[in-house]
Design an enzyme around this catalytic site. Structure first.
Site, PDB file in Angstrom:
ATOM      1  N   ARG A  71       5.456   9.509 -12.899  1.00 25.65           N
ATOM      2  CA  ARG A  71       5.642   8.897 -11.565  1.00 25.65           C
ATOM      3  C   ARG A  71       7.008   8.204 -11.467  1.00 25.65           C
ATOM      4  O   ARG A  71       7.363   7.411 -12.333  1.00 25.65           O
ATOM      5  CB  ARG A  71       4.526   7.884 -11.325  1.00 25.65           C
ATOM      6  CG  ARG A  71       4.523   7.310  -9.929  1.00 25.65           C
ATOM      7  CD  ARG A  71       3.423   6.260  -9.775  1.00 25.65           C
ATOM      8  NE  ARG A  71       2.087   6.830  -9.686  1.00 25.65           N
ATOM      9  CZ  ARG A  71       0.965   6.110  -9.765  1.00 25.65           C
ATOM     10  NH1 ARG A  71       1.026   4.802  -9.945  1.00 25.65           N
ATOM     11  NH2 ARG A  71      -0.213   6.689  -9.684  1.00 25.65           N
ATOM     12  N   ARG A 140       4.574  -2.871  -9.091  1.00 24.04           N
ATOM     13  CA  ARG A 140       4.704  -1.427  -8.866  1.00 24.04           C
ATOM     14  C   ARG A 140       5.812  -1.152  -7.842  1.00 24.04           C
ATOM     15  O   ARG A 140       6.496  -2.067  -7.411  1.00 24.04           O
ATOM     16  CB  ARG A 140       3.367  -0.874  -8.360  1.00 24.04           C
ATOM     17  CG  ARG A 140       2.224  -1.032  -9.363  1.00 24.04           C
ATOM     18  CD  ARG A 140       2.463  -0.180 -10.582  1.00 24.04           C
ATOM     19  NE  ARG A 140       1.314  -0.149 -11.473  1.00 24.04           N
ATOM     20  CZ  ARG A 140       0.273   0.689 -11.355  1.00 24.04           C
ATOM     21  NH1 ARG A 140       0.195   1.545 -10.356  1.00 24.04           N
ATOM     22  NH2 ARG A 140      -0.714   0.669 -12.243  1.00 24.04           N
ATOM     23  N   LYS A 213      -2.224  -4.343 -12.248  1.00 23.53           N
ATOM     24  CA  LYS A 213      -1.115  -3.909 -11.401  1.00 23.53           C
ATOM     25  C   LYS A 213      -0.867  -4.920 -10.285  1.00 23.53           C
ATOM     26  O   LYS A 213      -1.791  -5.658  -9.879  1.00 23.53           O
ATOM     27  CB  LYS A 213      -1.408  -2.541 -10.802  1.00 23.53           C
ATOM     28  CG  LYS A 213      -2.694  -2.511 -10.000  1.00 23.53           C
ATOM     29  CD  LYS A 213      -2.977  -1.131  -9.412  1.00 23.53           C
ATOM     30  CE  LYS A 213      -3.529  -0.145 -10.389  1.00 23.53           C
ATOM     31  NZ  LYS A 213      -4.106   1.061  -9.786  1.00 23.53           N
ATOM     32  N   LYS A 215       1.241  -5.231  -6.387  1.00 20.79           N
ATOM     33  CA  LYS A 215       1.927  -4.407  -5.383  1.00 20.79           C
ATOM     34  C   LYS A 215       2.491  -5.245  -4.246  1.00 20.79           C
ATOM     35  O   LYS A 215       1.797  -6.108  -3.708  1.00 20.79           O
ATOM     36  CB  LYS A 215       0.946  -3.377  -4.821  1.00 20.79           C
ATOM     37  CG  LYS A 215       0.440  -2.430  -5.897  1.00 20.79           C
ATOM     38  CD  LYS A 215      -0.516  -1.394  -5.360  1.00 20.79           C
ATOM     39  CE  LYS A 215      -0.835  -0.363  -6.423  1.00 20.79           C
ATOM     40  NZ  LYS A 215      -1.787   0.650  -5.939  1.00 20.79           N
ATOM     41  N   CYS A 448      -5.824  11.637  -1.478  1.00 21.35           N
ATOM     42  CA  CYS A 448      -5.287  11.402  -2.835  1.00 21.35           C
ATOM     43  C   CYS A 448      -5.340  12.706  -3.633  1.00 21.35           C
ATOM     44  O   CYS A 448      -6.009  13.644  -3.228  1.00 21.35           O
ATOM     45  CB  CYS A 448      -6.116  10.328  -3.517  1.00 21.35           C
ATOM     46  SG  CYS A 448      -7.717  10.938  -4.066  1.00 21.35           S
ATOM     47  N   CYS A 454      -6.534  14.052 -11.762  1.00 25.20           N
ATOM     48  CA  CYS A 454      -6.923  12.646 -11.906  1.00 25.20           C
ATOM     49  C   CYS A 454      -8.171  12.500 -12.793  1.00 25.20           C
ATOM     50  O   CYS A 454      -9.245  13.037 -12.470  1.00 25.20           O
ATOM     51  CB  CYS A 454      -7.194  12.024 -10.535  1.00 25.20           C
ATOM     52  SG  CYS A 454      -7.680  10.304 -10.707  1.00 25.20           S
ATOM     53  N   CYS A 493     -12.609   9.231  -5.291  1.00 23.67           N
ATOM     54  CA  CYS A 493     -13.430   8.193  -5.930  1.00 23.67           C
ATOM     55  C   CYS A 493     -13.189   6.880  -5.183  1.00 23.67           C
ATOM     56  O   CYS A 493     -12.297   6.799  -4.340  1.00 23.67           O
ATOM     57  CB  CYS A 493     -13.088   8.065  -7.425  1.00 23.67           C
ATOM     58  SG  CYS A 493     -11.690   6.982  -7.779  1.00 23.67           S
ATOM     59  N   CYS A 497      -6.929   5.198  -3.507  1.00 20.48           N
ATOM     60  CA  CYS A 497      -5.486   5.480  -3.565  1.00 20.48           C
ATOM     61  C   CYS A 497      -4.899   5.939  -2.230  1.00 20.48           C
ATOM     62  O   CYS A 497      -3.696   5.829  -2.018  1.00 20.48           O
ATOM     63  CB  CYS A 497      -5.204   6.520  -4.634  1.00 20.48           C
ATOM     64  SG  CYS A 497      -5.641   5.943  -6.289  1.00 20.48           S
TER      65      CYS A 497
END
Ligand code: SRM
Ligand code: SF4
Length: 596
Positions: A71, A140, A213, A215, A448, A454, A493, A497
């Site tokens: 990424r 991020r 994480k 953001k 996503c 994934c 899921c 995302c």
């Protein structure tokens, strides 16, 4: 005292995120250890396996087919023509030949085998992009409205804040440069960019980084294209005419959830304070320090900052941020007392609109930009639609600068007006749909990646979304609702995302039918395009093949009872889930009676 999670021990023992990454890259296995998998995230890569091939390989007695996702961290999604072309080359050489524009304005490469991982990340740095801290328990990619409107200085200012936040909150450890920028085989010490000048000690992250994480996103009130309320820290620009007067600071947004755990939930950020533009770095640093010191390090499901705020309440959180301001000022190198010790309450300014920036737009400097829809962010050549070749041709011939959007699209910028017909010809020759040629619902929907890459995916998402949108288009046309603008966002899921929990319609993968293998989804309704309202569960465990028929009565009700220009999400929110379900039941009874 809570026990620390395993990841905490791995971070602390890693010696500045080094661990045994270099040694494991040098050996000839096809995968890395669990500890290295965790550390590699901080370097921007995830070890995955091709889930499509699992069954067949198991039959053949083979193990998993390991691949890596790589990424890029691209603040505000700002990319040059050479960088975009470089990414295409790297994907062709080392990846699966596709690029994926992400919901945070980044680019992902998929299908990189371990033997090519070093080359992939090294080459990304050679084109002056980076994967450092694109993943992991750190700040991020900073998202920011990408529209290149040159006659409005505020847009450029916002991008500058995104760049300076990204630089300031990058880990200070030199491990990234050591591992990826010098060739371990030849001992080539030639550096692409010099190591950071700061000493190894990291005053923001320490040796355990953040609990989870983090953001940050920057938006305008009349252009919330980055979903500012979904961020851990949102900066909502407050403007007077053409001047930026400050930011409303929003804290504690996040989408991830575990439906079986009542303590896990998605949340919109809360409005904490109004700050002057020059106070952005110290205030944001103070917020990050509070999360560093008080975020949950025992349970990663409870470790995002939204849970600290939920536990303490906003006022206590705000006081704690104020308490950390002196430390933050010192880290930022600004005089003590620069930021008032009591933060001001938020300004009344709030989000009012959303743009997708698609189509042709004059930039305000005589040049134009074209916002091109990229279905679910996937840049590939697929049958008649040769998007990847078209983009290669446009970037090579017209040299636009690029901006990636948080809806997984691309803006081709700084184009002379005279190039418009030629560019349109290239797109049409390659069968690439433009914003005007697709439906509103396709234009605003995204999904996503989910399967096959994934590791957390329960159901399909990106691969089934185009067909589902096709079915929805047919239903909307039948009901005369094709002109309505609303978002449909799907994930494989509950992690969220594609930010499904504030969309007009959110579709979240929940389980798979053991016999047929068909995915079952929770349908959420009642969010909005401007991202300021959470939606609610409408129906659960609906098989993919029944999603549209389960939505039919709701769409009919919308058609019959819509007020003025009420959007679908506003309608569902006004009517309420209970009444929507009552109408649904009534319709089904009528249908049954008609059949009988
Ligand atoms: Fe995400 C984990 C893909 C944006 C919440 N996300 C993952 C992983 C890395 C799966 C994993 O941990 O093994 C996915 C990689 C799949 C693949 O094969 O590529 C993945 N997330 C993505 C991307 C590519 C989705 C997309 O359609 O573009 C986005 C990359 C953004 C980027 O460039 O940085 C992406 N992820 C998001 C967002 C949206 C956003 O940030 O605006 C969210 C919701 C906001 C939030 O963070 O709360 C999001 N991803 C998660 C979560 C749940 C976090 C939580 O608090 O519970 C996970 C799982 C986790 O962290 O444990 C996750
Ligand atoms: Fe994977 Fe779930 Fe994120 Fe989709 S929402 S990419 S399935 S973690």
């Amino acid at each position: 005292m809570d026990k620390k999670s395993k990841v905490e021990h791995i971070k602390e023992a890693s010696g500045g995120l080094r661990g045994s990454i270099a040694e494991e890259l040098a050996n000839d296995t096809d995968h890395v250890s669990d500890a290295t998998t965790k550390l590699l995230k901080f370097h921007g890569t995830y070890q995955q396996d091709n889930r499509d091939s699992r069954k067949e390989r198991r039959k053949q007695g083979l193990g998993k087919e390991f691949i890596f996702m790589v990424r890029n961290r691209i603040p505000g999604g700002k990319i040059t023509a050479d960088q975009f072309l470089g990414e295409l080359d790297i994907a062709d050489e080392f990846g699966d030949g596709t690029l994926r524009i992400t919901t945070r304005q980044g680019i992902q490469l998929h299908g990189v085998v371990k033997g090519n991982l070093w080359n992939t990340i090294h080459r990304i740095n050679r084109i002056k992009l980076s994967t450092q801290s694109a993943c992991g328990d750190v700040e991020r990619n900073v998202v920011c409205c990408p529209a290149p409107l040159r006659n409005n200085a505020i847009r450029d200012q916002l991008q500058q804040y995104a760049d300076s936040i990204a630089t300031h909150l990058r880990p200070r450890a030199r491990s990234y440069h050591e591992i990826w920028l010098q060739d371990p085989a030849t001992g080539d010490k030639q550096q692409v960019v010099g190591p950071p000048k700061e000493p190894e000690h990291d005053p923001i992250y320490g040796n355990a980084y953040l609990p989870r994480k983090f953001k940050t996103g920057i938006a305008l009130c009349d252009d919330n294209c980055i979903d500012v309320y979904a961020q851990d820290a949102g900066l909502l620009a407050v403007t007077r005419g053409d001047s930026l007067v400050g930011f409303n600071v929003l804290v504690g947004g996040g989408m991830g959830t575990t439906p079986s755990n009542d303590n896990c939930f998605p949340a919109l950020a809360k409005r904490m304070a109004f700050i002057a533009p020059e106070h952005v770095l110290p205030v944001l640093t103070a917020i990050v320090l509070v999360q560093r010191d008080f975020g949950n390090r025992a349970d990663r499901n409870q470790a995002r900052m939204k849970y600290v705020i939920h536990k303490w309440g906003l006022e206590k959180f705000k006081s704690k941020v104020e308490e950390y301001l002196p430390q933050a000022e010192s880290i930022c190198g600004v005089p003590a007392g620069t930021v008032p010790r009591l933060l001001t309450d938020p300004d009344s300014a709030d989000v009012t609109r959303h743009h997708d920036h698609l189509g042709w737009h004059e930039q305000g400097d005589g040049n134009w930009f074209l916002g091109l829809p990229i279905e679910n962010g996937r840049v590939k050549d697929d049958g008649e639609v040769r998007l990847k070749s078209a983009l290669r041709s446009i970037f090579e011939r017209f040299r636009p600068s690029g901006r990636l959007t948080a809806q997984q699209n691309i803006l081709l910028c700084d184009l002379a007006e005279s190039s418009r017909p030629e560019i349109e010809k290239v797109l049409s020759k390659h069968g690439v749909p433009t914003a005007d040629s697709i439906s509103h619902v396709r234009r605003l929907s995204f999904a996503c990646p989910a399967l096959p890459t994934c590791g957390l995916a329960i159901t399909e998402s990106e691969r089934v979304m185009p067909k589902l949108v096709g079915e929805l288009e047919a239903e909307l046309s039948r009901l005369g609702l094709a002109h309505e603008q609303f978002t449909v966002r799907m994930t494989g899921c509950p992690n969220g995302c594609a930010r499904p929990y504030n969309a007009d319609i959110g579709l979240v993968g929940r389980s798979v039918d053991g016999k047929t293998g068909e995915g079952k989804y929770t349908i959420f309704v009642g969010g909005n395009l401007i991202g300021t309202r959470m939606n609610a569960v409408y129906k659960d465990l609906i098989p993919m093949s029944q999603i549209i028929s389960e939505l039919q009565p709701l769409l009919l009700y919308y058609k019959l009872a819509q007020r003025d220009a009420e959007t679908l999400g506003d309608f569902c929110d006004r009517i309420g889930i209970e009444e929507l379900l009552r109408f649904d039941g009534e319709q089904r009874e009528l249908d049954d009676a008609a059949v009988a």
